[in-house]
Design an enzyme around this catalytic site. Structure first.
Site, PDB file in Angstrom:
ATOM      1  N   ILE A 105      23.121   0.277  20.104  1.00 41.13           N
ATOM      2  CA  ILE A 105      21.663   0.146  20.136  1.00 41.13           C
ATOM      3  C   ILE A 105      21.043   0.985  19.014  1.00 41.13           C
ATOM      4  O   ILE A 105      21.376   2.165  18.851  1.00 41.13           O
ATOM      5  CB  ILE A 105      21.138   0.624  21.513  1.00 41.13           C
ATOM      6  CG1 ILE A 105      21.638  -0.344  22.607  1.00 41.13           C
ATOM      7  CG2 ILE A 105      19.625   0.715  21.535  1.00 41.13           C
ATOM      8  CD1 ILE A 105      21.583   0.213  23.988  1.00 41.13           C
ATOM      9  N   ASP A 161      23.773   4.284  23.677  1.00 40.48           N
ATOM     10  CA  ASP A 161      24.959   4.346  22.823  1.00 40.48           C
ATOM     11  C   ASP A 161      24.542   3.849  21.436  1.00 40.48           C
ATOM     12  O   ASP A 161      24.246   2.655  21.254  1.00 40.48           O
ATOM     13  CB  ASP A 161      26.042   3.442  23.440  1.00 40.48           C
ATOM     14  CG  ASP A 161      27.368   3.510  22.682  1.00 40.48           C
ATOM     15  OD1 ASP A 161      27.353   3.869  21.493  1.00 40.48           O
ATOM     16  OD2 ASP A 161      28.408   3.178  23.299  1.00 40.48           O
ATOM     17  N   HIS A 162      24.535   4.766  20.485  1.00 41.46           N
ATOM     18  CA  HIS A 162      23.994   4.405  19.158  1.00 41.46           C
ATOM     19  C   HIS A 162      24.916   3.453  18.393  1.00 41.46           C
ATOM     20  O   HIS A 162      24.537   2.891  17.375  1.00 41.46           O
ATOM     21  CB  HIS A 162      23.762   5.691  18.347  1.00 41.46           C
ATOM     22  CG  HIS A 162      22.623   5.584  17.383  1.00 41.46           C
ATOM     23  ND1 HIS A 162      22.044   4.381  17.036  1.00 41.46           N
ATOM     24  CD2 HIS A 162      21.931   6.528  16.692  1.00 41.46           C
ATOM     25  CE1 HIS A 162      21.070   4.586  16.169  1.00 41.46           C
ATOM     26  NE2 HIS A 162      20.983   5.877  15.945  1.00 41.46           N
ATOM     27  N   ARG A 163      26.135   3.247  18.898  1.00 36.38           N
ATOM     28  CA  ARG A 163      27.001   2.252  18.250  1.00 36.38           C
ATOM     29  C   ARG A 163      26.491   0.848  18.538  1.00 36.38           C
ATOM     30  O   ARG A 163      26.754  -0.097  17.788  1.00 36.38           O
ATOM     31  CB  ARG A 163      28.437   2.368  18.780  1.00 36.38           C
ATOM     32  CG  ARG A 163      29.124   3.663  18.420  1.00 36.38           C
ATOM     33  CD  ARG A 163      30.448   3.774  19.142  1.00 36.38           C
ATOM     34  NE  ARG A 163      30.285   3.730  20.599  1.00 36.38           N
ATOM     35  CZ  ARG A 163      31.292   3.741  21.460  1.00 36.38           C
ATOM     36  NH1 ARG A 163      32.534   3.778  21.022  1.00 36.38           N
ATOM     37  NH2 ARG A 163      31.062   3.713  22.758  1.00 36.38           N
ATOM     38  N   PRO A 185      28.328   8.205  20.984  1.00 39.19           N
ATOM     39  CA  PRO A 185      27.252   8.872  20.234  1.00 39.19           C
ATOM     40  C   PRO A 185      25.918   8.639  20.949  1.00 39.19           C
ATOM     41  O   PRO A 185      25.365   7.549  20.893  1.00 39.19           O
ATOM     42  CB  PRO A 185      27.291   8.195  18.861  1.00 39.19           C
ATOM     43  CG  PRO A 185      28.041   6.925  19.062  1.00 39.19           C
ATOM     44  CD  PRO A 185      28.850   7.006  20.319  1.00 39.19           C
TER      45      PRO A 185
END
Ligand code: CAO
Length: 443
Positions: free
Chosen positions: A419, A415-417, A241
């Site tokens: 950060i 990577d929004h998982r 993501p």
């Protein structure tokens, strides 16, 4: 009674000139129908060319590293006449798709008298050979693994389409299968792994369009580098993501210093990129979560205590990302010399896998070309990448007046998982401040 039967490369989709990477049989060997004769490797899939019937390999017509396409004759098999027209009993348990007559291998030479009238070979209709389904060898659908590894997986009952490959170009290694089994046994499960490998993504099929209906066209195969990079980019884009945080840095003073260095060092060209490498390292030290990799289970983050920076290099054959090692321990001039050397190596196709592995964080600089911002794709298993666009003099309000300042656009995809948005904004702010005041690199 025997015939010589040509074993040909079946329909392998749009692939042409595919290299032979393994010879699985030798002249004189007895092979079963559908047994692999040679292994081909496209950029993302390995595939075996099956024997069209049970028989003896009389001649092998290819050697290692030859390239083949659909219809290339791999070898000649001596089969008895009855074998050349197999009965339904020999149908393998796999579901062979029915084939039309033209795909039936034709005997090329009969060394023996024709079969007796009672022989079924002459009487009954020929059974089509096992269809080598093009769809089954498309990179997206076939696991990238050696025949030995596939055998190993079969023995364990592992569906390789659920396993992520950690080898070069996503090739599945023995350890990948072992850790998949371990995860499955400890509750990770194939379903979870399936989702993570994209197997659970219910995507529409790729649109098939006959463009010639609309106007003249020309087809151009992608280079090997483009195909490998493309497969990696597609996986990373689909599975991570991404969010991109944009910012800018005032590099007026940095640029003056760079120009000064250029005057002092005629032999080494110092571009803004080396300053960016140093500033990124200083920022990674402040934000260790950006210098990390998420494992394939999505549960554990590995924080790295070293600073190896990947640099996207544009070559005529496509994008490659060589890695500059230990950037925290190198000065600007040393990095500039290294960057120039790897750029030349990349464009001369001299980079090996070792030169492109071990990166912690990547930088993609399009500043030499232009643009104001873009969305770089994260180079998995890294968790962030910095895109750099072209700097531009702009009028900046300093509280009293507008002053001309050189501003550098920065685009950080993360990577929004791993950060959060706030952390990403703090990262780019810190990076920007470091570029504006390079003394901060010393902190
Ligand atoms: N703003 C303004 N000028 C810039 C700049 C920036 N952000 N970055 C570089 N420049 C200038 C350089 O100073 C140089 O100018 P001078 O010759 O006047 O000094 C000129 O642009 C050309 O620089 P360069 O591109 O040769 O050198 P570099 O160190 O900036 O980059 C490399 C090296 C290998 C990264 C680059 O050549 C390259 O391949 N970039 C493309 C990367 C890419 O394709 N990324 C996309 C990946 S995602 O699809």
């Amino acid at each position: 009674m025997s015939d010589l039967l040509e074993a040909k490369v079946p329909d392998i989709g749009n692939f042409t000139d595919v290299p032979v990477i393994e010879i699985l049989v030798q002249p004189g060997d007895r092979v079963e129908k559908d047994q692999g004769l040679v292994t081909l490797e496209s950029d993302k899939a390995t595939m075996e060319v099956p024997a069209p019937a049970t028989g003896i390999v009389k001649v092998l017509k290819v050697k290692l590293d030859d390239t083949v396409s659909e219809g290339t004759v791999i070898g000649l098999l001596e089969v008895d006449s009855a074998q050349a027209t197999p009965s339904g009993d020999e149908t393998p348990t796999a579901e062979p798709a029915p084939r039309a007559e033209p795909d039936v291998p034709q005997p090329v030479k009969s060394e023996v008298p024709p079969a007796t009238p009672s022989a079924p070979a002459q009487a009954g209709p020929r059974e089509p050979p096992l269809r080598f389904e093009a769809a089954a060898v498309l990179p997206q659908q076939v696991p990238f693994a050696s025949p030995a590894l596939r055998k190993f997986a079969r023995q364990l009952g592992v569906d390789l389409t659920l396993v992520s490959g950690s080898g070069r170009g996503g090739r599945i290694q023995r350890e990948d299968v072992q850790s998949f089994v371990k995860r499955t046994l400890t509750g990770g499960g194939a379903a979870a792994a399936g989702v993570r490998t994209g197997a659970g993504l219910d995507l529409l099929p790729w649109p098939q369009v006959d463009f010639t209906k609309f106007g003249p066209v020309e087809q151009q195969p992608l280079t090997r580098i483009q195909r490998i990079a493309g497969a990696n980019l597609a996986r990373n884009w689909a599975m991570i993501p991404h969010v991109t945080q944009h910012d800018e840095a005032d590099i007026t003073e940095m640029e003056a210093f760079r120009k000064q260095l250029g005057k002092e060092n005629k032999t080494i060209k110092v571009t803004p990129l080396v300053f960016l490498i140093k500033a990124v390292v200083a920022t990674l030290k402040e934000f260790p979560r950006f210098n990390a990799s998420l494992d394939s289970s999505g549960e554990t983050l590995t924080l790295k205590k070293y600073f190896h920076i990947g640099i996207a290099v544009d070559t005529p054959d496509g994008l490659v990302v060589p890695v500059l090692r230990d950037c925290d321990q190198k000065g600007l001039l040393e990095l500039a010399a290294e960057l120039a050397a790897v750029s030349v190596q990349a464009r001369d196709k001299k980079l090996g896998p070792a030169d492109m592995s071990g990166g912690c964080f990547s930088i993609s600089s399009l500043g030499g070309i232009g643009g104001t911002a873009f969305t770089p794709i994260i180079n998995a298993p890294e968790v962030a990448i910095l895109g750099v666009s072209r700097s531009k003099i702009q009028a900046v309000w300093n509280g009293e007046a507008f002053t001309p300042r050189l501003l550098l656009p920065l685009s950080l995809s993360y990577d929004h998982r791993v950060i959060d948005g706030a952390a990403a904004a703090r990262f780019t702010r810190h990076l920007s401040r470091t570029l504006t005041d390079l003394r901060r690199i010393l902190l």
